[in-house]
Design a protein around this motif. Structure first.
Motif, PDB file in Angstrom:
ATOM      1  N   SER A 279       0.848  -1.185   0.000  1.00  0.00           N
ATOM      2  CA  SER A 279       0.000   0.000   0.000  1.00  0.00           C
ATOM      3  C   SER A 279       0.886   1.239   0.000  1.00  0.00           C
ATOM      4  O   SER A 279       2.069   1.164   0.356  1.00  0.00           O
ATOM      5  CB  SER A 279      -0.890  -0.026   1.250  1.00  0.00           C
ATOM      6  N   GLN A 328       4.160   1.697  -3.771  1.00  0.00           N
ATOM      7  CA  GLN A 328       3.757   0.520  -3.000  1.00  0.00           C
ATOM      8  C   GLN A 328       4.861   0.210  -1.994  1.00  0.00           C
ATOM      9  O   GLN A 328       6.025   0.045  -2.375  1.00  0.00           O
ATOM     10  CB  GLN A 328       3.549  -0.676  -3.917  1.00  0.00           C
ATOM     11  N   ARG A 377       2.511  -5.196  -7.010  1.00  0.00           N
ATOM     12  CA  ARG A 377       1.943  -5.630  -5.732  1.00  0.00           C
ATOM     13  C   ARG A 377       2.979  -6.496  -5.052  1.00  0.00           C
ATOM     14  O   ARG A 377       3.591  -7.371  -5.689  1.00  0.00           O
ATOM     15  CB  ARG A 377       0.647  -6.400  -5.929  1.00  0.00           C
ATOM     16  N   GLU A 425      -3.708  -9.176  -6.539  1.00  0.00           N
ATOM     17  CA  GLU A 425      -3.626  -9.047  -5.084  1.00  0.00           C
ATOM     18  C   GLU A 425      -2.862 -10.238  -4.530  1.00  0.00           C
ATOM     19  O   GLU A 425      -2.992 -11.366  -5.034  1.00  0.00           O
ATOM     20  CB  GLU A 425      -5.033  -9.013  -4.493  1.00  0.00           C
ATOM     21  N   HIS A 474      -9.580  -7.466  -3.044  1.00  0.00           N
ATOM     22  CA  HIS A 474      -8.872  -6.934  -1.874  1.00  0.00           C
ATOM     23  C   HIS A 474      -8.941  -7.995  -0.791  1.00  0.00           C
ATOM     24  O   HIS A 474     -10.022  -8.453  -0.436  1.00  0.00           O
ATOM     25  CB  HIS A 474      -9.481  -5.606  -1.430  1.00  0.00           C
ATOM     26  N   GLU A 523     -11.447  -0.999   0.549  1.00  0.00           N
ATOM     27  CA  GLU A 523     -10.246  -1.253   1.343  1.00  0.00           C
ATOM     28  C   GLU A 523     -10.622  -2.157   2.516  1.00  0.00           C
ATOM     29  O   GLU A 523     -11.689  -2.013   3.108  1.00  0.00           O
ATOM     30  CB  GLU A 523      -9.664   0.067   1.856  1.00  0.00           C
ATOM     31  N   ARG A 572      -7.034   4.354   2.026  1.00  0.00           N
ATOM     32  CA  ARG A 572      -5.912   3.463   2.370  1.00  0.00           C
ATOM     33  C   ARG A 572      -5.852   3.384   3.896  1.00  0.00           C
ATOM     34  O   ARG A 572      -5.829   4.413   4.575  1.00  0.00           O
ATOM     35  CB  ARG A 572      -4.592   3.996   1.834  1.00  0.00           C
ATOM     36  N   GLU A 621      -5.319   3.075  -7.139  1.00  0.00           N
ATOM     37  CA  GLU A 621      -4.659   2.025  -7.917  1.00  0.00           C
ATOM     38  C   GLU A 621      -4.577   2.457  -9.364  1.00  0.00           C
ATOM     39  O   GLU A 621      -5.545   2.957  -9.940  1.00  0.00           O
ATOM     40  CB  GLU A 621      -5.447   0.715  -7.830  1.00  0.00           C
TER      41      GLU A 621
END
Length: 636
Positions: A279, A328, A377, A425, A474, A523, A572, A621
């Motif tokens: 994140s 990230q 990611r 993810e 997520h 989130e 976030r 994103e």
């Protein structure tokens, strides 16, 4: 207390069933995370070196060797030295077995249940079948009295002794030592909070009160309520108080339950247990936050909280670069950060903080190659371990990893197959365990996993989990073999599915409907076992929140709590301890805004936000454009 009866070896025998053991005294050397070799007084009991009544520093022979080594300027060479990460149980997983001869084994099971319900620590029973996987483990047995070693010793079996007089509360306390907690009154600042009544201390035991272990694992303020605190009459010769709180009426020495301070300290020592994917915001310990954003010049900017905002409330540190993706970040330990972005050439770039300096420099980046669509990611499951997943120009999934060196090479990637729509993810719930989720061209959810030896269902194959998804997945994991996945559906509502270690719920292809009309990406975060917090943006651009407390969804299965604001990015969220949430998002002026939950109330209020300044150009994103365009055409 132990009687002063010597055996032929000169050591004393445990004759008490409590925590406060005594014997012949001697001196030895210990060392900690933030303090050098320090001489302390311990007591010889059953050939063990017992410190502060119930902490076993090692054998008497080892302590004598360590003291000898100090005279030779080599005190750090011995195994009794407490050196931080080496004494942590990997991935907060504590293998254990219970000696068959131990009476009242239910107290062990009850203590384990207590720990697992309140902390990220997980206990795995060690068996013949998994012994090779868990070379270091705890054995619960009756070796006389209540005692433990401090942290994972790393030499195979270590003991937690529970004599017949040791309660479930004593077991919780001794597990605390085994996990890595000192006694609370050993803190450097303890004289501000307690008074030591030397006149009431059993002769010869005074030293048990004047050693201050200046350990870097002390977290937060002094905690009278800690289960790790001495009681008022510890080592008393006359039943009178040996330790008195300065605060009138304060209760100390309870052996009932972990306190909030105990839980915070454990979360600090084991910060990577409630896992989610990377994140722009990350926390590596209590009261520590790091946020990374892109400015109007597309450079990366950084701000941090460590009791106060740095470099200032509304200021940012310029970290250079011209980035095409949202930053990230992950942390694999205290004071360690790894940051990834894509550059204008669509390649992956990396920088890191090692606790003292940014590498390769404050504004420089390491080039990692590739032609990447959207954001990278990444996840970490242990010290010096990183796993990075990206979508390539062919919309396939690609993987690279760091385990001391980059694999399959500095600029190379492993092809994982698939045709990915939107953002992948990844989460990890244990050592050498990865779970990867993507959306396919049919907008269904797909899954693959690494079990430490092979990819399942195959290297380039995926398990189909159904649905028609209009957001990226997520995912969070709050414990071993537990996964919770959230997506939005074609009706704009939020949907949920979960893996409980044996089956997908509500079924392999079905989802639980959680209501709402969600704008953008949801989130999800977890701050402990069976705890989930979800944040979404509604059609009025306000922030909304719902939660699962282990029993039910709040405020209801389909309902949400309105948290105000006019939000221009996805939220976030991070959590650095039980009951703690920090939410970040951008407002209509493109500044970064923050709100927090401290376990009792939202700050600065339920519907207001703290402005953190800046002009933020990327906090959402990044789209994997061709896939997102196709998805949007299908939805229109």
């Amino acid at each position: 207390m132990a009687e002063n009866n010597s055996d032929s070896g000169g050591d004393q025998k445990f004759t008490s069933e409590g925590e406060f053991q005594a014997g012949e005294s001697a001196s030895g050397i210990i060392s900690g995370v933030t303090f050098g070799p320090t001489e302390v007084v311990y007591y010889k009991v059953n050939n063990l070196a017992v410190f502060e009544g119930d902490i076993v520093l090692g054998t008497v022979a080892e302590m004598e060797q360590t003291k000898d080594a100090l005279d030779q300027d080599d005190a750090r060479a011995r195994g009794v030295i407490i050196t931080g990460a080496r004494f942590r149980w990997p991935n907060a997983q504590v293998p254990f077995r219970i000696n068959a001869a131990l009476p009242n084994q239910q107290r062990v099971q009850d203590a384990i249940t207590h720990w697992e319900a309140r902390t990220p620590i997980r206990f795995t029973e060690r068996t013949a079948a998994n012994a090779s996987q868990f070379p270091n483990f705890i054995e619960f047995n009756d070796a006389g009295g209540c005692w433990s070693m401090l942290g994972m010793q790393g030499n195979g079996k270590q003991t937690i002794s529970l004599g017949t007089g040791c309660s479930t509360g004593n077991a919780i306390h001794e597990i605390g030592h085994a996990v890595g907690l000192w006694h609370e009154q050993s803190r450097e600042d303890r004289n501000t909070f307690v008074t030591i009544n030397v006149a009431n201390i059993e002769p010869g035991m005074e030293s048990q009160f004047d050693q201050h272990i200046v350990d870097g694992d002390d977290v937060g303020g002094y905690d009278y309520g800690s289960i790790m605190h001495y009681p008022r009459t510890a080592f008393s010769k006359n039943g009178q108080e040996t330790i008195t709180p300065v605060q009138a009426g304060a209760q100390i020495g309870q052996r009932t339950a972990l306190s909030a301070g105990d839980i915070a300290a454990v979360n600090f020592m084991y910060p990577q247990t409630a896992r989610k994917s990377s994140s722009p915001v990350v926390s590596w310990g209590p009261n520590r936050l790091d946020a990374f954003v892109l400015g109007s010049n597309r450079a990366v900017f950084h701000k941090w909280f460590s009791g106060a905002w740095g470099p200032s409330l509304t200021g940012y540190e310029n970290m250079g670069g011209i980035a095409e993706s949202t930053p990230q970040a992950v942390a694999w330990g205290p004071n360690r950060l790894d940051l990834f972005v894509t550059g204008t050439d669509s390649a992956l770039y990396h920088k890191w903080w090692n606790g003292s300096a940014w590498g390769p420099s404050v504004t420089g980046y390491e080039y990692l190659g590739g032609v990447i669509l959207g954001d990278p990611r990444l996840v970490t499951w242990g010290p010096n371990r990183l796993d990075v997943f990206v979508v390539g120009s062919d919309h396939g999934l690609y993987h690279k990893w760091f385990n001391g060196t980059w694999g399959p090479s500095v600029t190379g990637y492993e092809n994982m197959g698939g045709i990915v729509v939107g953002q992948p993810e990844v989460v990890s719930w244990g050592a050498n365990r990865l779970d990867v989720f993507v959306i396919g061209t049919d907008r269904a959810l797909y899954h693959k996993w690494w079990n430490g030896s092979a990819w399942g269902p195959s290297h380039t194959g995926y398990e189909r989990l159904g649905g028609v998804c209009t957001s990226s997945p997520h995912v969070v994991s709050w414990g071993p073999n537990r996964l919770d996945v959230f997506v939005t559906g074609t009706d704009g509502a939020l949907y949920h599915k979960w893996w409980n270690g044996s089956a997908w719920g509500p079924s392999v292809n079905d989802f639980e409907r959680l209501g709402g009309i969600v704008v953008g990406e949801p989130e999800a975060v977890s701050w402990g076992p069976n705890r989930l917090d979800l944040f979404v943006i509604g059609t009025d651009s306000a922030l909304y929140h719902k939660w699962f407390d282990g029993n039910a969804w709040g405020p209801s299965v389909l309902g949400y709590e309105n948290m105000g604001g006019i939000v221009t990015s996805q939220p976030r969220v991070v959590s650095w301890s039980s009951g703690r949430l920090d939410v970040f998002l951008t407002g209509t002026n493109s500044a970064l805004f923050h709100k927090w939950f401290n376990g009792a109330a939202w700050g600065p209020s339920l519907t207001s936000y703290e402005s953190l300044g800046g002009v933020i150009t990327s906090f959402d994103e990044a789209e994997v454009r061709a896939g997102s365009d196709a998805l949007n055409r299908d939805t229109d």
